[in-house]
Design a protein around this motif. Structure first.
Motif, PDB file in Angstrom:
ATOM      1  N   ARG A   1     -27.972  26.367  40.599  1.00 32.30           N
ATOM      2  CA  ARG A   1     -29.182  25.461  40.773  1.00 32.30           C
ATOM      3  C   ARG A   1     -29.588  25.446  42.261  1.00 32.30           C
ATOM      4  NH1 ARG A   1     -25.851  20.682  37.576  1.00 32.30           N
ATOM      5  NH2 ARG A   1     -26.957  21.069  35.441  1.00 32.30           N
TER       6      ARG A   1
ATOM      7  N   GLU B   1     -33.214  27.113  37.893  1.00 28.47           N
ATOM      8  CA  GLU B   1     -32.816  26.408  36.524  1.00 28.47           C
ATOM      9  C   GLU B   1     -32.721  27.235  35.307  1.00 28.47           C
ATOM     10  OE1 GLU B   1     -31.872  23.337  37.010  1.00 28.47           O
ATOM     11  OE2 GLU B   1     -32.825  22.784  38.841  1.00 28.47           O
ATOM     12  N   LEU B   2     -31.789  26.763  34.489  1.00 28.99           N
ATOM     13  CA  LEU B   2     -31.487  27.420  33.297  1.00 28.99           C
ATOM     14  C   LEU B   2     -32.550  27.625  32.357  1.00 28.99           C
ATOM     15  CD1 LEU B   2     -27.914  26.544  32.243  1.00 28.99           C
ATOM     16  CD2 LEU B   2     -28.628  28.701  33.243  1.00 28.99           C
ATOM     17  N   GLU B   3     -33.749  26.734  32.612  1.00 30.52           N
ATOM     18  CA  GLU B   3     -34.971  26.795  31.986  1.00 30.52           C
ATOM     19  C   GLU B   3     -35.994  27.747  32.223  1.00 30.52           C
ATOM     20  OE1 GLU B   3     -32.939  23.423  31.338  1.00 30.52           O
ATOM     21  OE2 GLU B   3     -33.616  23.867  33.024  1.00 30.52           O
TER      22      GLU B   3
ATOM     23  N   GLN C   1     -22.655  21.982  29.916  1.00 32.16           N
ATOM     24  CA  GLN C   1     -23.809  23.043  29.752  1.00 32.16           C
ATOM     25  C   GLN C   1     -23.491  23.951  28.878  1.00 32.16           C
ATOM     26  OE1 GLN C   1     -23.625  23.567  34.207  1.00 32.16           O
ATOM     27  NE2 GLN C   1     -25.953  23.774  33.905  1.00 32.16           N
TER      28      GLN C   1
ATOM     29  N   ASP D   1     -26.172  25.203  26.882  1.00 31.03           N
ATOM     30  CA  ASP D   1     -26.953  25.875  27.582  1.00 31.03           C
ATOM     31  C   ASP D   1     -27.049  27.296  27.732  1.00 31.03           C
ATOM     32  OD1 ASP D   1     -28.453  23.480  28.317  1.00 31.03           O
ATOM     33  OD2 ASP D   1     -27.480  23.043  30.124  1.00 31.03           O
ATOM     34  N   GLN D   2     -25.863  27.876  27.279  1.00 34.20           N
ATOM     35  CA  GLN D   2     -25.498  29.205  27.285  1.00 34.20           C
ATOM     36  C   GLN D   2     -26.656  30.024  26.195  1.00 34.20           C
ATOM     37  OE1 GLN D   2     -21.278  30.519  28.635  1.00 34.20           O
ATOM     38  NE2 GLN D   2     -21.276  28.866  27.153  1.00 34.20           N
TER      39      GLN D   2
ATOM     40  N   LYS E   1     -29.564  29.609  26.453  1.00 37.95           N
ATOM     41  CA  LYS E   1     -30.706  30.194  27.343  1.00 37.95           C
ATOM     42  C   LYS E   1     -30.365  31.503  27.693  1.00 37.95           C
ATOM     43  CE  LYS E   1     -31.845  25.391  27.926  1.00 37.95           C
ATOM     44  NZ  LYS E   1     -31.903  24.102  28.821  1.00 37.95           N
TER      45      LYS E   1
END
Length: 320
Positions: free
Chosen positions: A39, A67-69, A92, A95-96, A98
């Motif tokens: 981040r 960011e992961l987005e 998170q 979120d993996q 992504k």
């Protein structure tokens, strides 16, 4: 130059986090060109994180801030490496997905190691709060398998320095130590630096491709009572053992609000049920100390000596 061409380039997500920093340091020490996806820094970034980034940059680690987005940024980063290791903290975990999408888009990754580093989620059934968390990890495993991404799943068991701090409170001069359950269940405590080293080894090992690797050296299997007795022997002190009954932990897991109910459920799983030792490591299973007999895990005895001579600072919650 031929040797350099054979060295894998490694990207670590969560490389400035609790276990991630040990993986990054191990990657560099073992000669791998290493980068971190992290981040962007901001007002909320703590001094320790900023200092860690300075340390890493000083030894040539490339820190990609994003960011992961940011799908395209991640894909671009992935195209520059061979191996991806995720050390994202548990909030998170999902979120993996992504990262998985980006790995599919990049199309060049030779190995993905997702953020497991704990209990073997496909072999245990703990109390509901911890089970719900493990179900998220299982979802990541199944998504990786469905996408046919080459993987290594790691069961590293307990972070030893973290749990020694939690169980013994070695920094504080007190005469009581809490024992969860009857204190007889065996757990597996592996030093964080070792987890980092072995993770880099297995991520590059053809034998570990599309396999689960468990870190369960015999010297690191210990019960709470054995751990306390060893600490008493080393310090020359005697501690009152205050037991928390199993039913109290179960009740707390049912009454504490999320996410506070997860740590007590983990304590129940590890130190009351003995889930880390509830299944057999068979001859054809991969276990790190058997895979690399030339390397040595830091034993519990050696770890306690470290706490006596150069004690690690108490870790921030590994559950965060």
């Amino acid at each position: 130059m031929a040797r350099e061409a054979e060295v894998s380039r490694i990207l670590v997500f969560g490389g400035t986090g609790y276990i991630g920093k040990h993986i990054v340091r191990a990657s560099i020490s073992l000669g791998h060109p290493t980068c971190i996806y992290a981040r962007p820094t901001g007002p909320q970034t703590g001094p320790s994180n900023l200092n860690l980034r300075l340390e890493f940059r000083s030894v040539g680690i490339n820190i990609i801030e994003g960011e992961l987005e940011e799908h395209e940024k991640i894909v671009a980063a992935l195209k520059q490496v061979d191996i991806v290791i995720s050390a994202l903290a548990y909030p998170q975990v999902l979120d993996q997905l992504k990262i998985i999408d980006a790995i599919i888009a990049a199309g060049n990754i030779k190995r993905f190691v997702p953020s497991d580093f704990g209990s073997e989620e496909d072999k245990i059934t703990p109390l509901p709060p911890f089970e719900e968390f493990l179900e998220k990890k299982r979802k990541i495993r199944r998504a990786i398998e469905a996408a046919s991404i080459p993987f290594t799943f790691i069961t590293a068991n307990c972070f030893a320095a973290y749990f020694v701090n939690l169980l013994l409170h070695p920094h504080n001069p007190h005469d009581e130590i809490v024992v969860y359950g009857d204190g007889e269940a065996n757990a597996v405590l592996n030093y964080e630096e070792d987890i980092g080293k072995y993770t880099i080894k297995v991520a590059n090992d053809p034998r570990a491709c599309n396999r689960v690797v468990t870190y369960r050296p015999k010297s690191n299997i210990i019960s709470q009572h054995q751990l306390i007795s060893l600490w008493e022997e080393k310090t020359g002190r005697s501690f009152k053992r205050v037991c928390v009954p199993e039913e109290d932990l179960v009740k707390l897991s049912q009454t504490l609000p999320p996410p506070e109910n997860i740590p007590v459920s983990i304590l129940h799983s590890i130190f009351v049920k003995g889930d880390l030792m509830s299944y057999e490591i068979k001859e054809d299973d991969l276990e790190a100390s058997r895979m690399y007999p030339e390397m040595q895990f830091t034993t519990i005895d050696q770890l306690l000596d470290i706490f006596l001579t150069d004690p690690p600072e108490p870790a921030r919650a590994a559950f965060e």
